[in-house]
Design a protein around this motif. Structure first.
Motif, short mmCIF file in Angstrom:
data_model
loop_
_atom_site.label_atom_id
_atom_site.label_comp_id
_atom_site.label_asym_id
_atom_site.label_seq_id
_atom_site.Cartn_x
_atom_site.Cartn_y
_atom_site.Cartn_z
N LEU A 1 3.06 39.26 -42.54
CA LEU A 1 2.37 39.17 -41.60
C LEU A 1 0.92 38.39 -40.94
N LEU B 1 5.16 42.51 -46.45
CA LEU B 1 4.92 42.27 -45.28
C LEU B 1 3.40 42.23 -45.44
N ALA B 2 2.05 42.61 -45.83
CA ALA B 2 0.98 41.88 -44.93
C ALA B 2 0.37 40.32 -44.90
N ILE C 1 4.81 50.10 -52.44
CA ILE C 1 3.56 48.92 -52.72
C ILE C 1 3.83 47.75 -52.72
N VAL D 1 6.07 45.86 -50.88
CA VAL D 1 6.90 45.99 -49.80
C VAL D 1 5.59 46.53 -48.99
N CYS D 2 5.04 46.84 -49.68
CA CYS D 2 3.83 46.57 -48.02
C CYS D 2 3.51 45.53 -48.47
N TRP D 3 2.70 45.24 -49.54
CA TRP D 3 1.75 43.47 -49.93
C TRP D 3 2.82 42.46 -49.29
N PHE E 1 -1.25 49.52 -44.53
CA PHE E 1 -1.04 50.01 -46.52
C PHE E 1 -1.69 50.01 -47.59
N ALA E 2 -0.99 48.03 -46.89
CA ALA E 2 -1.84 46.93 -47.82
C ALA E 2 -2.71 46.94 -47.77
N LEU E 3 -3.22 46.54 -46.29
CA LEU E 3 -4.70 45.87 -46.15
C LEU E 3 -5.00 47.08 -46.27
N ILE F 1 6.85 46.37 -38.53
CA ILE F 1 5.69 45.29 -40.41
C ILE F 1 4.93 45.84 -40.55
N PRO G 1 4.00 49.67 -42.94
CA PRO G 1 3.80 49.20 -44.31
C PRO G 1 2.69 48.26 -44.10
N ALA G 2 2.70 46.78 -43.56
CA ALA G 2 1.45 46.16 -43.84
C ALA G 2 0.57 46.84 -43.76
#
Ligand SMILES: Nc1ncnc2c1ncn2[C@@H]1O[C@H](COP(=O)(O)OP(=O)(O)OP(=O)(O)O)[C@@H](O)[C@H]1O
Ligand SMILES: [Mg+2]
Lengths: 266, 288, 359
Positions: A17, A13-14, A7, A9-11, B97-99, B91, B94-95
């Protein structure tokens, strides 16, 4: 443990990005206030002189109007034609509806430059030399796939019994489309309208083969400016467009929610 | 929909009004695509096998597929497409999922950063990257100030610059389709799988990945086909050093006046795109 | 206008889709204020008939008259019907009150009147406090009520329900059945209720129309439908029964003598000697022991199922025949599995149906 790390890592990256996407836009905005003709960052001051110069660029106004005309017209026509087609395809009353859908969406993935040269030859062969009309029909092919793609996705999620419900409650068929289907599909309309507007307004590879010296679209003009004399005037112009789009996005977020628009963009 | 049509008893349908109306509805779009898209491309196919005097020839294809230089050009295009797609996917996935977990103003802000870049012309964004990547540009300045490097790295007009720029410009087209699928992902599937004894890794591989596959396919197909045929990005960020099919086509038409050869290069690029469309359609077809 | 006057008259309505005949010469007359249920298996044409009445799927032949007006070719928006759809079809972009007001708004009703009607309709379904809610923020049961309020707000000539309760859980569904019944009587609505749940049909309706393959097999009050099924299909579809195949050996005055594997039985029915028939009766007619002048059969108990107020006994009568008996809780003696028993049941409650019609 593992999920928690995932989780994080996801944040990361978001957020990364988002920053990465905004970075060049920030540079453009910063450069537009540069006091000197060279883009030196960090800025050594601020000036609005480049904004004043936008209108005095060689051939700027005709190009802006041409691009706006073509973008607005092709988007409007595509919205009508694409929505109608999407209705027929999503209702599945046609044999081969899926294949038809693929056909209508496929130009989106075809190289624009190739379409440009193909159209150049084709129009020449059939003797279709009117630049303005050639640009318009060519841009229809650029914009229609965006609309078809989004509207087919949106409509396949639309519950058509809502139309029947409205009809039994006293709406004519057309009335129920307007009162029920249009509001339910507003996010799809907005996003496909926005995408096609921008796709047409920013199109270079198709237009380059269809314009002549007298009528150049804005992107062609812009590339020419960059190649001839790069100064922050273009950055100023882009910053204005960005600001306008930001306002549009804020309004859309208020009206239907950006997440609903993004959710239909598949 | 197709399922229902297929499983219905085979009856000869009467020519009913609904079907006629549906035909009328698709007619304008099909007409546009047929006349302004399919026909010109068919003509292009014809031009690509004509010599300068109008006789049939395969010379253009022989030149394109038989000389190392042009094979390198084709590889350059594919490489640009593959690298851009791969990086953008790593990139974006995963992003997304956060979004999809974000709510309120944060979600709006993050989504706005996906839409906003579409409003800036590719040309201007590519130009912004040349400013950022210059020897005396922002990135080098920051890296030196942080003490990470001592002397500026040369980035502009390198493949690094090309890939960074291409990823930046095409990223939204990867994130949006994936986000659309992930946002609709029902958390109950993963929960159900977990109650059945699946570990997080298995849940991901067996449940989440298959469920988000349509978005992945859409994003990958779109970004690959956009980047493999990109024209403005390589022109501005790397130039002559990295010839691609797109720049070759443009040169053949705008400078060399060699439409036959340009058409052949166009057909090759087109064939790549057709393969992508066909593959993505095939892969995203629901299993029977 | 009299209560008994025909209010909805459907005559000779047929509908085909391609080569498939979905409705075949359906006749149905419904009185004002009556609640009629369409009961039948999946695919028998219930929804299609309802859509024909609503004007959403006009019939190929036949006529439909509503409130004394021929509406066969009137489009749905000028029919004045209220439909509660199976998935409710609530408008997601409108609030609860917006949904209920919809029909009146498109009719151009003055705003003050709309507000009043919306308030009344929402109060009727006990949702007066939720007018401002979004549809997505409602439970299934609440959505069902909004759909109902939306349909009755326009004061329709007939209310049509397509499996309106089937999405609710069992307890809520049973509560809604009773409440809906009360509510429909309160607003004196004429209503048609589609279901494939026989209990729902028997609980809710004044009359039940049993449909099969696009036809109405029987139209009768629930009690009569249960006690006097008109066909083997109706018998099977509503309630449990004992069914034994046999051959007619004698016929007289609407009664037949039938030879079956369990012995000679008498039944109501008009058949020629030699005809193959199914002899049937309801389980609660069976009593333990022999009884002169009644039908009877013997066998070995296969299973005993205790159900609170009653007990179901399944008896293997030999030669593939079985008896199903329902004994009330007051009965002192309940047989056990493997017991040899004899059951008797009245001849007047025994029916013979043509065997070919067996599904
Ligand atoms: N628009 C249509 N086109 C073709 N066939 C249809 C159409 N609508 C219904 N049918 C067919 O008509 C038959 C009856 O359908 P209908 O929906 O009336 O059944 P039903 O009794 O409501 O069943 P259920 O209990 O499953 O809802 C079915 O075989 C169905 O496949
Ligand atoms: Mg039905």
């Amino acid at each position: 443990m593992m999920t928690r790390a995932a989780i994080v890592v996801c944040w990361v990256l978001a957020i990364g990005l988002a920053l990465f996407l905004v970075l060049p836009l920030a540079v453009i905005a910063a450069a537009s206030f540069s006091p000197t003709p060279v883009f030196d960052l960090p800025l050594s001051g601020a000036s609005l002189r480049w904004y004043g110069r936008i209108g005095r660029l060689d051939g700027f106004w005709p190009s802006l109007f041409l691009s706006l005309q073509i973008a607005l017209l092709s988007t409007a026509l595509s919205l009508v034609a694409g929505t109608l087609a999407a209705i027929a395809i999503a209702r599945g009353k046609l044999p081969g509806a899926t294949a038809l859908g693929t056909l209508l969406v496929s130009p989106l993935m075809m190289p624009g430059l190739v379409l440009g040269i193909a159209l150049l030859q084709y129009f020449r062969m059939i003797g279709f030399t009117a630049t303005w009309s050639a640009l318009l029909v060519a841009h229809l092919v650029v914009t229609l796939p965006y609309v078809a793609r989004t509207m087919i996705a949106g409509l396949s999620r639309f519950d058509f019994t809502l139309i029947e419900a409205a009809r039994t409650l006293g709406c004519t068929y057309a009335g129920s489309v307007i009162r029920v289907m249009v509001p339910a599909l507003a996010p799809s309309f907005l996003i496909s309208g926005l995408f096609s507007l921008l796709a047409s307004f920013d199109n270079y590879p198709v237009s380059i083969f269809l314009t002549d010296v007298r009528s150049k679209t804005l992107p062609i003009r812009m590339l020419q400016y960059i190649e001839e004399a790069p100064d922050p005037t273009l950055a100023a112009l882009s910053t204005l467009i960005l600001a306008g789009t930001l306002v549009l996005l804020l309004i859309s977020d208020r009206l239907v929610g950006l997440h609903r628009m993004a959710g239909t963009a598949d | 929909m197709t399922e229902a049509v297929l499983s219905a008893p085979v009856v000869k349908p009467a020519p009913d009004r609904e079907r006629l109306a549906a035909l009328g509805f698709v007619a304008p779009s099909v007409l546009i695509i047929a006349v302004v898209f399919v026909l010109p491309l068919a003509l292009l196919l014809g031009v690509s096998v004509l010599d300068s005097k109008g006789g049939p020839t395969t010379a253009h294809y022989v030149r394109l597929l038989g000389t190392p230089y042009y094979l390198g050009v084709i590889w350059n295009s594919l490489r640009l497409g593959l690298l851009t797609t791969l990086i953008a996917f790593v990139i974006s996935y995963p992003a997304a999922f956060a979004l999809a977990r974000a709510r309120g103003p944060l979600r709006s802000a993050l989504l706005a950063t996906l839409f906003l870049p579409l409003a800036a012309s590719v040309i201007v964004k590519a130009f912004a990257w040349t400013i950022l990547l210059r020897s005396d540009g922002l990135i080098n300045t920051v890296l030196i100030a942080l003490g990470i490097i001592e002397d500026p790295i040369r980035m502009i007009f390198t493949q690094t610059a090309l890939i960074i720029g291409a990823v930046n410009i095409f990223l939204p087209f990867m994130v949006l389709p994936i986000y659309a699928v992930v946002a609709q992902l029902d958390g109950r599937y993963a929960e159900a799988a977990a109650t059945l004894g699946a570990s997080p890794a298995v849940v991901f591989l067996r449940v989440i990945l298959p469920l988000t596959l349509p978005g992945i396919i859409a994003g990958v197909a779109l970004v690959f086909s956009l980047s493999v045929s990109a024209y403005v990005v390589p022109t501005l960020l790397i130039g002559e050093k990295y010839p691609t099919l797109a720049t070759t086509i443009a040169k053949a038409y705008l400078l060399a006046r060699d439409p036959g050869f340009g058409a052949a290069a166009g057909v090759v690029l087109l064939a790549i795109a057709v393969v992508v469309v066909a593959l993505s359609t095939l892969l995203s077809r629901e299993p029977k | 206008m009299s209560e008994a006057a025909p209010h909805l008259v459907i005559s000779g309505v047929s509908k085909r889709y391609g080569a498939a005949t979905v409705l075949e010469r359906v006749d149905l007359t419904i009185r004002r204020g009556e609640l009629v249920t369409l009961l039948g298996p999946s695919g028998c044409g219930k929804t299609t008939l309802l859509r024909a009445i609503a004007g959403l799927a006009p019939p190929d032949t036949g006529t439909i008259a509503l409130a004394g007006r021929d509406v066969t070719h009137v489009p749905p928006h000028r029919r004045n019907v209220g439909v509660v759809f199976q998935n409710y079809a609530l408008f997601p972009h409108l609030t609860v009150a917006g949904n209920v007001a919809f029909g009146l708004k498109v009719r151009g009703t003055p705003k003050a009147e709309i507000d009043l009607a919306v308030r009344r309709a929402l109060a009727l379904v006990k949702l007066g406090h939720l007018g401002g809610r979004r549809i997505s923020a409602l439970s299934g049961g609440q959505q069902q009520r909004v759909a109902l309020a939306r349909a009755i707000a326009v004061e329709p000539d007939v209310l049509l329900f397509d499996e309106a309760l089937s999405a609710l859980d069992r307890k809520l569904r049973e509560e809604m059945q009773v409440e809906l019944r009360r509510l429909l009587q309160e607003v004196k609505a004429t209503a048609i209720f589609v279901t494939h749940d026989q209990d729902e049909a028997l609980t809710m309706s004044d009359r039940v129309a049993v449909m099969n393959k696009g036809r109405i097999e029987q139209l009768a009050a629930p009690r009569e439908l249960y006690a006097r099924p008109a066909s083997l299909f109706a018998l099977n579809f509503v309630g449990l029964s004992t069914r034994i195949a046999g051959q007619v050996v004698g016929a007289q005055d609407g009664m037949v003598e039938v030879v079956t594997p369990v012995g000679r039985l008498s039944a109501r029915g008009a058949f020629q000697p030699g005809a193959s028939v199914i002899v049937a009766t309801r389980p609660e007619q069976l009593r333990l022991g022999a009884d002169a002048g009644a039908n009877s059969a013997a066998g070995r108990v296969r299973s005993v199922v205790f159900q609170g107020s009653r007990t179901l006994v399944d008896v293997d009568a030999g030669a593939g025949a079985s008896l199903l008996a329902e004994l009330s809780g007051r009965e002192a003696e309940v047989p056990r599995v493997h017991d040899e028993v004899r059951f008797a049941w009245p001849v007047a409650e025994t029916f013979a149906f043509a065997a070919e019609a067996a599904p």
